[in-house]
Design an enzyme around this catalytic site. Structure first.
Site, PDB file in Angstrom:
ATOM      1  N   ASP A   1      -1.026  10.746  -3.068  1.00 12.46           N
ATOM      2  CA  ASP A   1       0.207  10.377  -2.393  1.00 12.46           C
ATOM      3  C   ASP A   1       0.894  11.673  -1.941  1.00 12.46           C
ATOM      4  OD1 ASP A   1       2.540   7.648  -3.014  1.00 12.46           O
ATOM      5  OD2 ASP A   1       2.350   9.049  -1.341  1.00 12.46           O
TER       6      ASP A   1
HETATM    7  C1  GLC Z   1       5.013   7.892   0.617  1.00 12.60           C
HETATM    8  C2  GLC Z   1       4.575   6.683  -0.170  1.00 12.60           C
HETATM    9  C3  GLC Z   1       3.212   6.175   0.200  1.00 12.60           C
HETATM   10  C4  GLC Z   1       2.921   6.484   1.661  1.00 12.60           C
HETATM   11  C5  GLC Z   1       2.866   7.980   1.821  1.00 12.60           C
HETATM   12  C6  GLC Z   1       2.648   8.391   3.282  1.00 12.60           C
HETATM   13  O1  GLC Z   1       5.737   8.749  -0.208  1.00 12.60           O
HETATM   14  O2  GLC Z   1       4.626   6.766  -1.585  1.00 12.60           O
HETATM   15  O3  GLC Z   1       3.206   4.772  -0.067  1.00 12.60           O
HETATM   16  O4  GLC Z   1       1.698   5.902   2.039  1.00 12.60           O
HETATM   17  O5  GLC Z   1       4.024   8.627   1.313  1.00 12.60           O
HETATM   18  O6  GLC Z   1       3.725   7.978   4.061  1.00 12.60           O
END
Ligand code: GLC
Length: 715
Positions: A254
């Site tokens: 993430d």
């Molecule tokens: C965010 C979220 C995740 C998302 C990623 C990219 O912080 O936790 O669900 O896919 O970053 O946007």
């Protein structure tokens, strides 16, 4: 592939293991200003948060013309519930209990996103959640593990497998692995402590379903799990996911999550964090710069081996190959950005999806549907004429100017009526006596009032936990004044989560629609239901608590040694509230009454190899055609561990004309009866199993039979 890998420098290899954010939207803490520089240096394998013909062409051109090896980039975006055409948020769409619908909207989302140059979506989000304090509850398919698993299957197939042309397919990344929805206090990013059994039975099955459906990626959650940070959780990411489940796709961290292992206190610095994440099996570092900065030193110190890095790079290159990017780096990209007006069938589909996701939860004296001849309708409330809110969180390329709010929907559908609108209150802020007075005056002069309350879109989604998931005071003040007028009141709630609704407001509303955030066509869909053009069929995917103190409350709790008994002071109870939710998973009304006949089963005894067949007649006893939603549950009265009082095992929808009866059929096999035993291994017992078919999870709406399991192989 091997030849290309052989030509790559370490910097280029770590580049393929790095994903950076462009800036069409911001979904995490700020990172490198201009990723193009790093792309030029071959230090980036993919970009997130960008789309559109010009943006994609330019970024890809840099990779293809200005880097040494000319390896194409891939592009990922959070296409959770639509790209430009926005469908209901997942928590609402789950209420449709319709696998075909879930799959269709995923397919349409992929169709639009790939036209805008996106090959990857960070979806489906599969974090089972029972806590409305958590803003991200909006992103999942509700409180039940089985429903989230069915949702996972449908979404992965819709994203990845459907669509006639490969370049209209989009790789899914199932997230956030695992149990992120159980954050303590519902506070985002907080610690997670769930039992091994809950993990096995509730939180892991949706991801297993996604892997079985062939999902291309998995994203670990920011959180820890019983003290083990998920971004370093080798036992789950490698031993379970890759070895036991055979997942061979990519694991993408993430946003900045690898670096956050330092905050978790399991890594002393970026090198430590990179080593832990690499060892756990994360192939791609999103936005932390940990692989790029930490792995060279780790290699020098012999903490990791180049083969481990090569394995990740190989998976990334294979992913790009599967995306068709080496063959055509601009695959699927179209000049015109697609949307609900360039693809009108998507707009129509969004209206259908919103109609089928909206839950009618109260309808006293059949106030709804409203007669077409209704003369004067008051559309009151801060959400009555709002488009942006109805798009919900994570609506990336969704253009709120293309969205239809409740007021416009009412005006279009109730074309003969005089519809007056007063905002009456802001979404969240100070009350205004004059605004309320104007709303009261209009309401008093109307035959019916549609009171549209709901959440500010900024109060939903990620980093949006609330200790009070309930209407702001300014909205309650408006509601009190509107209830006091005595005008027949239809309450429409546009929320991203279950809200705590005070009893006086429930009592003061003749009808209540849980519209949640229905997307681009929410306004028309709601009006379709209000006028009866669509007979509501949705049922709750998530229970709505009486108050915050009840959280978590859900339909399939285990029994206790002292089951609730109002006549026994020593039974499980609250002194200051009921133990049941206001509205329960599976609840929902239609304009028709669906009545079940007796539940029939072909054999009363089964073994571990048999499948039993169930049949039940359902009749539409109402005056309007509609879709009946029927659930199959079981209850295991005696098992090796305590079992939930009721567990959903299947569901089906069927269209019935007024007066029409149909026979619905279900099957049940041993696999559906297994549960994690004392040793957490799947277990099947001899003995009675209660099989339940119902139009809700409430006993009054169900028919039951008991069957006997007699295993052939008694181990
Ligand atoms: C965010 C979220 C995740 C998302 C990623 C990219 O912080 O936790 O669900 O896919 O970053 O946007």
């Amino acid at each position: 592939m091997e030849q290309l890998l052989g030509e790559m420098t370490l910097v280029e290899k770590l580049g393929q293991m790095t994903m950076l954010a462009a800036s069409l939207v911001v979904t995490g803490p700020p990172g490198p200003d201009n990723p193009a520089t790093k792309v030029r240096q071959g230090r980036v394998g993919g970009l997130l948060n960008t789309w559109g013909h010009d943006e994609i062409r330019e970024a890809q051109r840099v990779a293809l013309e200005e880097t040494r090896l000319k390896i194409p980039l891939y592009f990922g975006v959070d296409v959770l519930h639509g790209h430009r055409t926005i469908y209901p948020i997942p928590l609402a769409e789950a209420c449709a209990f319709d696998r075909d619908l879930w799959r269709r909207t995923a397919r349409e989302s992929a169709d639009e996103a790939t036209r805008d140059g996106i090959q990857m979506t960070f979806a489906p989000m599969l974090d089972v959640c029972r806590d409305p304090r958590w803003g991200r509850i909006s992103e999942c398919a509700g409180e039940d593990g089985y429903i989230n698993a069915e949702y996972a299957r449908a979404k992965v197939l819709g994203f990845q497998s459907d669509n006639d042309h490969p370049h209209r397919r989009m790789m899914g990344v199932a997230k956030h692995f695992v149990a992120y929805g159980a954050v303590m206090q519902g506070r985002d990013y907080a610690q997670v402590d769930v039992s091994e059994r809950a993990l096995a039975e509730i939180y892991l099955p949706p991801f297993k379903a996604a892997v079985e459906a062939g999902v291309g990626g998995i994203m670990p959650s920011f959180t820890d799990l019983a003290g083990v940070a998920m971004s370093a959780h080798r036992a789950l990411l490698h031993d379970l996911l890759r070895v036991q489940w055979g997942f061979n796709g990519v694991i993408i961290s993430d946003y900045n999550a690898i670096a956050e292992l330092i905050h978790h206190g399991v890594a002393a610095d970026l090198m430590d964090a990179a080593v832990l994440a690499l060892r756990a099996g994360i192939d791609i570092d999103m936005m932390a710069g940990a692989y790029e900065e930490g792995l060279p030193l780790a290699l020098e110190r012999g903490l990791v081996h180049i083969d481990e890095i090569d394995s990740c790079v190989r998976r990334v290159l294979m992913m790009k190959e599967a995306m068709g990017l080496f063959e055509d780096p601009y695959r699927g990209l179209e000049k015109q950005s697609p949307g609900p007006d360039t693809l009108p069938h998507h707009r129509a589909s969004a209206r259908d999806a919103a109609r089928r996701s909206l839950v009618l939860i109260k309808n006293d004296s059949d106030l709804l549907p409203l007669p077409r001849s209704t003369k004067r309708i008051a559309a009151i409330g801060p959400l009555a004429d709002k488009q942006s809110e109805l798009m919900g969180p994570w609506c990336m390329a969704g253009d709120e100017r293309e969205a239809i709010g409740f007021l416009q929907g009412l005006r279009e559908v109730f074309a003969q009526s005089d519809i007056s609108h007063v905002q009456g209150a802001v979404v969240d802020g100070p009350s205004d006596a004059q605004m309320i007075a104007a709303a009261v005056t209009t309401t008093q002069a109307s035959d019916v009032v549609i009171l549209c309350l709901g959440e500010d879109r900024q109060h939903c989604g990620e980093a949006a936990s609330r200790t009070k998931p309930e209407p702001p005071e300014c909205q309650l003040e408006l509601a009190r004044a509107i209830v006091a007028t005595g005008t027949p009141l239809v309450l429409v709630l546009a929320t991203s989560r279950p809200w705590i609704i005070p009893q006086w407001l429930i009592d003061g509303s003749q009808s209540i629609l849980l519209a949640m955030f229905g997307g681009t066509e929410a306004g028309r869909a709601t009006a379709d239901i209000l006028i009866g053009d669509y007979n509501p069929s949705a049922r709750l995917s998530i229970s709505w608590p009486v108050n915050t103190g009840q959280i978590p409350v859900f339909y399939n709790m285990r029994n206790t040694g002292r089951p609730h008994d109002p006549n026994n002071g020593f039974s499980t109870n609250f002194l200051d509230a009921p133990i049941n939710a206001n509205w329960l998973f599976g609840d929902g009304l239609s304009y028709s009454r669906y009545e079940l006949g007796d539940l029939r089963v072909d054999v009363a005894t089964m073994d571990e190899t048999s499948t039993i067949h169930l049949a039940i007649d359902v009749v539409n006893a109402g005056k309007q055609a509609g879709e009946a939603t029927v659930f199959l549950f079981i209850h295991d009265p005696v098992a090796q561990v305590t079992r939930p009082l009721i567990e959903i095992k299947d569901f089906v929808k069927t269209m019935l004309n007024a007066g029409q009866s149909k026979t619905l059929r279900f099957t049940l096999n041993a696999d559906q009866l297994r549960y994690p035993g004392l040793d957490l291994q799947p277990r099947l017992d001899d003995g009675r199993i209660d099989v339940i078919v119902g139009t809700s999870a409430r006993a009054g709406d169900q028919k039951r039979v008991s069957i006997e399991m007699r295993r052939k192989m008694r181990v």
